[in-house]
Design an enzyme around this catalytic site. Structure first.
Site, PDB file in Angstrom:
ATOM      1  CG  ASP A 266      -1.757   1.240   1.352  1.00 30.19           C
ATOM      2  OD1 ASP A 266      -2.230   1.730   0.308  1.00 30.19           O
ATOM      3  OD2 ASP A 266      -1.953   1.740   2.479  1.00 30.19           O
ATOM      4  CB  SER A 267       0.250   4.738  -0.889  1.00 32.39           C
ATOM      5  OG  SER A 267      -0.949   4.839  -0.140  1.00 32.39           O
TER       6      SER A 267
ATOM      7  CB  CYS B   8      -2.926   1.097  -2.499  1.00 34.72           C
ATOM      8  SG  CYS B   8      -2.866   2.833  -2.985  1.00 34.72           S
TER       9      CYS B   8
ATOM     10  CD  GLU C 134      -2.600   8.824   7.296  1.00 32.17           C
ATOM     11  OE1 GLU C 134      -1.764   9.743   7.371  1.00 32.17           O
ATOM     12  OE2 GLU C 134      -2.449   7.823   6.580  1.00 32.17           O
TER      13      GLU C 134
ATOM     14  CB  CYS D  38      -9.792   5.175  -0.119  1.00 33.48           C
ATOM     15  SG  CYS D  38      -8.330   5.686   0.823  1.00 33.48           S
TER      16      CYS D  38
ATOM     17  CG  HIS E 115      -6.495   5.658   4.986  1.00 34.07           C
ATOM     18  ND1 HIS E 115      -5.530   5.480   4.027  1.00 34.07           N
ATOM     19  CD2 HIS E 115      -5.831   6.106   6.091  1.00 34.07           C
ATOM     20  CE1 HIS E 115      -4.347   5.808   4.531  1.00 34.07           C
ATOM     21  NE2 HIS E 115      -4.500   6.182   5.774  1.00 34.07           N
TER      22      HIS E 115
END
Lengths: 258, 258
Positions: A7-8, A71, A148, A180, A182
């Site tokens: 993943d990034s 990702c 985050e 996404c 996240h």
């Protein structure tokens, strides 16, 4: 038969966690490119280059025989190139999400949210439209920094969710793809605001997709996480998603060989 | 006597714009490391390495004899290292901001906002405390994505500003340092909410600081912007801050030589 996951950054740990609990006996190696995160605001060319570097690191060091691109941004642009260069099966998060949404939607109106780059790629849109789905998509660049920072609920988070999603819900979608890795961390909050919408996210879809495409995933069950930088937000999500998994930092120069 | 300016991305264009209008006859070269932006969520070690790479690119290609670090995160960690390796004057954005705040504050209570990395470095805090200032600092990681999405005003932006800043204002600060080169784009909105607070930002302080430290800045007045990736949010801020300036993409591999 180890699985490689990249993943990034750290959002892909949601996928790592889901895979680790579904494939208990399989070795899984995760690389988070935290030194260059995020990919979602980068160009197509850069996203492909970074993805190739991450994949090559996992293939050359751990001889993985299945690569999961955890990702959505990298999946949107790089999967075809990765397949061409790696000669092993490569699974992105887009197809599993599309398959699940097509199976769930009743009225054939599906919403898609993701980073700027993922939405710009129109990868979800094109695949859904091939299945006669009306697509309503929207980039949501504030979601990742919200997550985050640990703001998984509260007034500001709710307002931002509504600011992005009201127009999709007003357009009549009955299913929403969280495009996404996240975003599953906001799933509860989104579901609370729109209880009638079916939410599709990669953590529930990708395991099934791999199982139906590949058998005999059994081995010793090692897990390891690599990151290219020790970022502060990594610690936060690591504690939530992958406690007790060993982490090692790998120098960016070791993976920038292309 | 060309000036080199670098930033992790595009926020430093606020500084570039200010310098370009103050030093009309001086060549100014800007490098935005858009392929690896942001630096604010990276580790100290990575921030120093990336900064050295950016500075070396400007020095070697344009023989700049003054380097402006138009990024608070890079200024917080890398200025000393840059001075050691480059052998030219290096000006960060921290000292000018501190000098201005010390001159302005009446009650010696100053607030500082910036990225996670900038606040964690305590660079502002230490320098202000050497001047007997009480410091109230706070990382504001949502500000950059808000700005890059073009949300410079409105309900969500106001709520987020208040969520971060109310506690600093309640603590009695009379001066606030915007410790991130993106933040000047929120200055009007912040000032509207807290009209009695003096706001210090790098775009107004750095030019004066350079002038008082260096004379005879006169030459032909060329300007050029380099970026390491063509990101979509670059276009938005470029149009606001540096229209009509030529832009060239430089391959990351060309600056990753260290």
């Amino acid at each position: 038969m180890p699985i490689g996951v990249f993943d990034s950054g750290i959002g892909g740990l949601t996928v790592f966690k889901a895979l680790a609990s579904q494939f208990k006996d399989t070795d899984i190696y995760y690389l988070g490119d935290t030194a260059r995160v995020p990919y979602g605001n980068k160009s197509k060319e850069t996203i492909i280059r970074y993805s190739l570097e991450c994949a090559t690191f996992l293939k050359e060091n751990f001889d993985v025989d299945l690569l999961v691109v955890a990702c959505n941004t990298a999946s949107s642009y790089a999967v075809e190139t990765l397949k061409k260069y790696l000669n092993i099966p490569v699974v992105g998060v887009i197809e599993p999400g599309v398959e699940a949404a097509v199976a769930i939607t009743k009225n054939k109106k599906v919403g898609v949210v993701g980073t700027q780059a993922t939405i710009r790629s129109q990868r979800y849109k094109n695949l859904l439209e091939e299945n006669d789905i009306d697509v309503f998509d929207k980039p949501c660049p504030l979601f990742v920094p919200l997550i985050e920072e640990g703001r998984l609920s509260g007034q500001i988070t709710q307002l931002i969710i509504k600011d992005y999603l009201d127009e999709l819900v007003d357009a009549g979608i009955d299913t929403l793809i969280l495009g996404c890795t996240h975003y599953p961390l906001l799933k509860d909050e989104i579901q609370k605001i729109y209880p009638h919408i079916h939410i599709v996210d990669s953590t529930t879809t990708i395991g099934k997709f791999i199982l139906s495409n590949k058998k005999n995933l059994k081995e010793s069950g090692k897990r390891k996480i690599f990151i290219t930088d020790e970022s502060p937000s990594f610690e936060l999500l690591k504690d939530i998603l992958a406690p007790n998994i060993p982490v090692e930092k790998v120098e960016l120069s070791k993976i920038c060989s292309l």
